[in-house]
Design an enzyme around this catalytic site. Structure first.
Site, PDB file in Angstrom:
ATOM      1  N   GLU A 267     -55.208  10.285  -1.319  1.00  0.00           N
ATOM      2  CA  GLU A 267     -55.649   8.930  -1.640  1.00  0.00           C
ATOM      3  C   GLU A 267     -55.084   7.942  -0.624  1.00  0.00           C
ATOM      4  O   GLU A 267     -54.429   6.953  -0.962  1.00  0.00           O
ATOM      5  CB  GLU A 267     -55.255   8.582  -3.070  1.00  0.00           C
ATOM      6  CG  GLU A 267     -55.949   9.475  -4.096  1.00  0.00           C
ATOM      7  CD  GLU A 267     -55.808   8.985  -5.519  1.00  0.00           C
ATOM      8  OE1 GLU A 267     -55.206   7.925  -5.731  1.00  0.00           O
ATOM      9  OE2 GLU A 267     -56.303   9.679  -6.425  1.00  0.00           O
ATOM     10  N   HIS A 284     -61.247   6.712  -6.312  1.00  0.00           N
ATOM     11  CA  HIS A 284     -60.697   7.169  -7.603  1.00  0.00           C
ATOM     12  C   HIS A 284     -60.628   6.012  -8.605  1.00  0.00           C
ATOM     13  O   HIS A 284     -59.573   5.703  -9.165  1.00  0.00           O
ATOM     14  CB  HIS A 284     -59.310   7.792  -7.419  1.00  0.00           C
ATOM     15  CG  HIS A 284     -58.967   8.758  -8.509  1.00  0.00           C
ATOM     16  ND1 HIS A 284     -57.879   9.586  -8.457  1.00  0.00           N
ATOM     17  CD2 HIS A 284     -59.573   9.050  -9.689  1.00  0.00           C
ATOM     18  CE1 HIS A 284     -57.809  10.344  -9.534  1.00  0.00           C
ATOM     19  NE2 HIS A 284     -58.840  10.030 -10.303  1.00  0.00           N
TER      20      HIS A 284
END
Length: 318
Positions: A267, A284
């Site tokens: 991420e 996300h």
């Protein structure tokens, strides 16, 4: 009579402001968002609990080094970023907050399907660049198409309900397709199938299953090769369920029409798939609605209070 010192809680991922306010009213809270892995052992020293989401990984050595830790609280679905055997061995209670964000994730999955099938991201980029090439953006409708949901659990069940509502034919796979479960899902308009059959049959595929040893790289090159050339793939579960190299090749060579991914192996930085024009990428955000975050926050505060008092949280993992 002197009051006992409040429990110390380390927060390393963001939570709803109302939940943070509630925690601060009860505990001595240290907020250190997204710390470097090397900093975690020092931050955990003297802490009674840690609150995290998907952005932080707690490996065994870090857990073992925590001298006072009693509770690990995962503010959301999934616990694959926590070394559960290490936590169990250390006598640390681990709980998560599943289900309350399932509807939000399911809505994003359907939104990503529309975005991929109608080339919304590409169209947005073109218009911003002053390009009006409608003919190159011809998409496909979802109504009347077959959607295959890998993992019709909490999230997958909501995806199925939404897909049924827009007139899609729904196939689903589960880990243990008993006769009872087949009848239960049939009553909800979902035909259970094996993952292999689902991939062959579906026009749209949504990945909504947990990451386990069985599902890791479940959609590898061989599995992706069985999908229809006009099929779209959406992943709102975990990135590791889909082989990233195989997916890149399938998209680059147009062996499937497109994909939309809300989950990534890291991420941070720019994903390799960002170089392709037939993929939609989100960071996300499946559970990132104000509604879901408020629900998660309330459940988190209640369960953390139980766990620190020596009782079992509502969803105790170990």
């Amino acid at each position: 009579m002197p009051q006992p010192d409040p429990y110390r809680v380390l927060l390393v991922d963001p939570i709803a402001p109302t939940a943070l306010e509630a925690l601060r009213a009860r505990y001595d809270v240290t907020v250190r968002l997204c710390p470097a892995p090397a900093d975690l052992p020092g931050l955990l020293h003297g802490q009674d609990a840690i609150v995290l989401r998907s952005g932080i990984t707690l490996p065994g050595p870090v857990i073992a080094s925590a001298n006072q830790l009693r509770v690990i609280a995962r503010a959301g679905n999934g616990i694959d970023n926590i070394d559960l055997p290490a936590a169990r061995q250390a006598g640390i209670q681990v709980f998560n907050v599943p289900s309350v964000s399932s509807r939000a994730v399911a809505e994003l999955a359907i939104g990503l399907l529309f975005a991929a099938a109608r080339h919304v991201a590409a169209a947005d980029r073109q218009v911003r660049a002053g390009v009006w090439n409608k003919a190159a953006l011809a998409g496909t409708e979802l109504t009347g198409k077959s959607i295959g949901i890998i993992g019709v659990g909490d999230i997958g069940g909501h995806v199925a309900s939404l897909a049924t509502g827009i007139g899609m034919n729904v196939l689903g796979s589960v880990a243990s397709p008993t006769l009872e479960r087949r009848e239960e899902w049939a009553a909800r308009g979902v035909q259970l199938a094996t993952t292999a059959d689902l991939l062959v049959s579906a026009d749209m595929v949504v990945v909504a299953c947990p990451l386990t040893d069985r599902t890791r790289s479940l959609l590898d090159a061989r599995a992706l090769a069985t999908m229809k050339p006009h099929a779209y793939l959406v992943n709102v579960a975990r990135a590791e369920i889909v082989d990233g190299h195989a997916l890149y090749a399938a998209l680059d060579e147009r062996r499937i029409a497109g994909a939309a991914l809300d989950v990534h192996t890291a991420e941070t930085g720019t994903p390799v798939l960002a170089g392709l024009d037939n993929v939609v990428l989100t960071p996300h955000i499946g559970a990132m609605t104000d509604d879901a975050q408020d629900r998660i926050g309330r459940a988190l505060v209640e369960d953390l209070e139980r766990a620190l008092a020596g009782r079992d949280a509502t969803t105790r993992i170990c």
